[in-house]
Design a protein around this motif. Structure first.
Motif, PDB file in Angstrom:
ATOM      1  N   LEU A  99       0.837  -1.192   0.000  1.00  0.00           N
ATOM      2  CA  LEU A  99       0.000   0.000   0.000  1.00  0.00           C
ATOM      3  C   LEU A  99       0.876   1.248   0.000  1.00  0.00           C
ATOM      4  O   LEU A  99       1.952   1.253   0.599  1.00  0.00           O
ATOM      5  CB  LEU A  99      -0.905   0.044   1.231  1.00  0.00           C
ATOM      6  N   LEU A 100       0.407   2.283  -0.671  1.00  0.00           N
ATOM      7  CA  LEU A 100       1.005   3.604  -0.574  1.00  0.00           C
ATOM      8  C   LEU A 100       0.058   4.426   0.276  1.00  0.00           C
ATOM      9  O   LEU A 100      -1.076   4.722  -0.144  1.00  0.00           O
ATOM     10  CB  LEU A 100       1.183   4.222  -1.963  1.00  0.00           C
ATOM     11  N   GLU A 118       4.000   0.828   2.446  1.00  0.00           N
ATOM     12  CA  GLU A 118       3.838  -0.237   3.431  1.00  0.00           C
ATOM     13  C   GLU A 118       3.776  -1.585   2.726  1.00  0.00           C
ATOM     14  O   GLU A 118       3.037  -1.759   1.748  1.00  0.00           O
ATOM     15  CB  GLU A 118       2.553  -0.031   4.241  1.00  0.00           C
ATOM     16  N   LEU A 119       4.575  -2.524   3.219  1.00  0.00           N
ATOM     17  CA  LEU A 119       4.535  -3.900   2.739  1.00  0.00           C
ATOM     18  C   LEU A 119       3.866  -4.745   3.818  1.00  0.00           C
ATOM     19  O   LEU A 119       4.260  -4.702   4.992  1.00  0.00           O
ATOM     20  CB  LEU A 119       5.946  -4.429   2.461  1.00  0.00           C
ATOM     21  N   LEU A 120       2.853  -5.502   3.422  1.00  0.00           N
ATOM     22  CA  LEU A 120       2.065  -6.302   4.355  1.00  0.00           C
ATOM     23  C   LEU A 120       2.370  -7.774   4.124  1.00  0.00           C
ATOM     24  O   LEU A 120       2.118  -8.313   3.049  1.00  0.00           O
ATOM     25  CB  LEU A 120       0.573  -6.040   4.127  1.00  0.00           C
ATOM     26  N   GLY A 123       2.547 -11.563   9.799  1.00  0.00           N
ATOM     27  CA  GLY A 123       3.244 -11.256  11.044  1.00  0.00           C
ATOM     28  C   GLY A 123       4.077 -10.000  11.042  1.00  0.00           C
ATOM     29  O   GLY A 123       4.703  -9.673  12.057  1.00  0.00           O
ATOM     30  N   ALA A 124       4.128  -9.261   9.931  1.00  0.00           N
ATOM     31  CA  ALA A 124       5.008  -8.092   9.894  1.00  0.00           C
ATOM     32  C   ALA A 124       4.463  -6.993   8.997  1.00  0.00           C
ATOM     33  O   ALA A 124       3.709  -7.244   8.050  1.00  0.00           O
ATOM     34  CB  ALA A 124       6.398  -8.490   9.432  1.00  0.00           C
ATOM     35  N   LEU A 125       4.861  -5.768   9.301  1.00  0.00           N
ATOM     36  CA  LEU A 125       4.566  -4.584   8.506  1.00  0.00           C
ATOM     37  C   LEU A 125       5.878  -3.857   8.266  1.00  0.00           C
ATOM     38  O   LEU A 125       6.604  -3.550   9.207  1.00  0.00           O
ATOM     39  CB  LEU A 125       3.591  -3.671   9.254  1.00  0.00           C
ATOM     40  N   TYR A 126       6.196  -3.592   6.993  1.00  0.00           N
ATOM     41  CA  TYR A 126       7.381  -2.827   6.629  1.00  0.00           C
ATOM     42  C   TYR A 126       6.935  -1.446   6.165  1.00  0.00           C
ATOM     43  O   TYR A 126       5.986  -1.324   5.371  1.00  0.00           O
ATOM     44  CB  TYR A 126       8.151  -3.515   5.501  1.00  0.00           C
ATOM     45  N   MET A 127       7.623  -0.389   6.634  1.00  0.00           N
ATOM     46  CA  MET A 127       7.279   0.977   6.256  1.00  0.00           C
ATOM     47  C   MET A 127       8.514   1.723   5.762  1.00  0.00           C
ATOM     48  O   MET A 127       9.567   1.683   6.407  1.00  0.00           O
ATOM     49  CB  MET A 127       6.681   1.724   7.447  1.00  0.00           C
ATOM     50  N   LYS A 128       8.365   2.417   4.643  1.00  0.00           N
ATOM     51  CA  LYS A 128       9.428   3.264   4.092  1.00  0.00           C
ATOM     52  C   LYS A 128       8.903   4.687   3.999  1.00  0.00           C
ATOM     53  O   LYS A 128       7.734   4.909   3.730  1.00  0.00           O
ATOM     54  CB  LYS A 128       9.864   2.764   2.715  1.00  0.00           C
TER      55      LYS A 128
END
Length: 282
Positions: A99-100, A118-120, A123-128
């Protein structure tokens, strides 16, 4: 009504990550199962067992494979109302999405924040472009099983997969009637879902996040409106939360799904691209 409480015991690292996630979700505030037989009337088929139909929405999405998604998280507190919007795609079979997320302009007239990628993943969320002292070229990784809300709220967008899985705990469901969403005929259902019940029925990849939410909220009951097409696929869902973070925040989280079958590619960052330093609270 759902009141959020942080009751799980965490180490300092877990608390810092949770604070970072909460800040993203409320930063703007501080700055501011399928259809029936062809010969049966659709309404009669939909009304037969509304709860069963809604609980099967997540399985219908997995069978479909993937979809484009738009999200909107509206927050209201102290007379101020803002909306955080997101757009991207989800691969329901691989349990991955991207998602953006766009934060609104500051109420004082400052420019809008840079969009957050955001990468979904399970068990994890990545944010740049997270901000808060994180270098622009670095990612922040959040373990969603350590968040008191399982990332239903803190990321600024409810993970579309989790939003669908949350409906597995649907109860007291009423069939409202037929309507349209983005030009598609859908069946509208209204009811409440139980987070703990959803967690017990959820797919293994999502169960940990929902279990965290079941422990973190003071009550498991979440009101919803869900809109399913003739194939039982979730086209739109709105969940309503009441979140506590330095005051009461009413949250309406909406997910819109379309473009079913559109390929979705998610590439996780290399370990060297993940920020290991301290993330500021604001």
């Amino acid at each position: 009504m759902v009141v959020h409480r942080h009751r799980r015991r965490r180490g300092r690292a877990g608390e810092a990550v949770l604070a970072a996630g909460v800040t993203l979700a409320v930063a703007a505030m501080s700055g501011c199962t399928g259809g029936g037989d062809d010969d049966r009337p659709p309404a009669a088929d939909a009304a037969a067992d509304a709860a069963t139909v809604v609980r099967g929405a997540a399985d219908a999405l997995v069978r479909t494979g993937s979809a484009r998604a738009r999200t909107a998280m509206e927050m209201a507190t102290g007379g101020t109302r803002v909306t955080i919007r997101g757009e991207g795609g989800v691969d329901f079979k691989k349990r991955m999405g991207q998602l953006l997320v766009m934060l609104p302009a500051d109420v004082k007239g400052k420019a809008e924040h840079r969009p957050i990628t955001e990468l979904l993943v399970p068990g994890a969320l990545y944010m740049k472009n997270r901000g808060a002292g994180v270098p622009d070229d670095k990612w922040v990784r959040v373990d969603t099983t350590t968040l008191g809300d399982g990332n239903l709220v803190t990321g600024g967008a409810t993970d579309p997969l989790v939003a669908a899985e949350l409906l597995r705990g649907a109860q007291e469901v009423t069939y409202v009637g037929e309507t349209e969403v983005a030009g598609t005929k859908v069946r509208h259902y209204r009811g409440t879902t139980d987070i703990g019940r959803a967690a017990r029925s959820a797919s293994p990849e999502v169960r940990g996040a929902l279990e965290a939410a079941a422990k973190g909220f003071s009550t498991d009951t979440v009101p919803f409106d869900a809109y399913l097409d003739e194939e039982g696929r979730l086209r739109k869902v709105r969940h309503r939360f009441t979140y506590v973070n330095n005051g009461v925040i009413d949250v309406s989280s909406t997910t819109l799904l379309y473009g079913f079958g559109t390929p979705v590619t998610v590439v996780l960052p290399a370990s060297g691209d993940i920020y290991a330093g301290k993330v500021a609270d604001q």
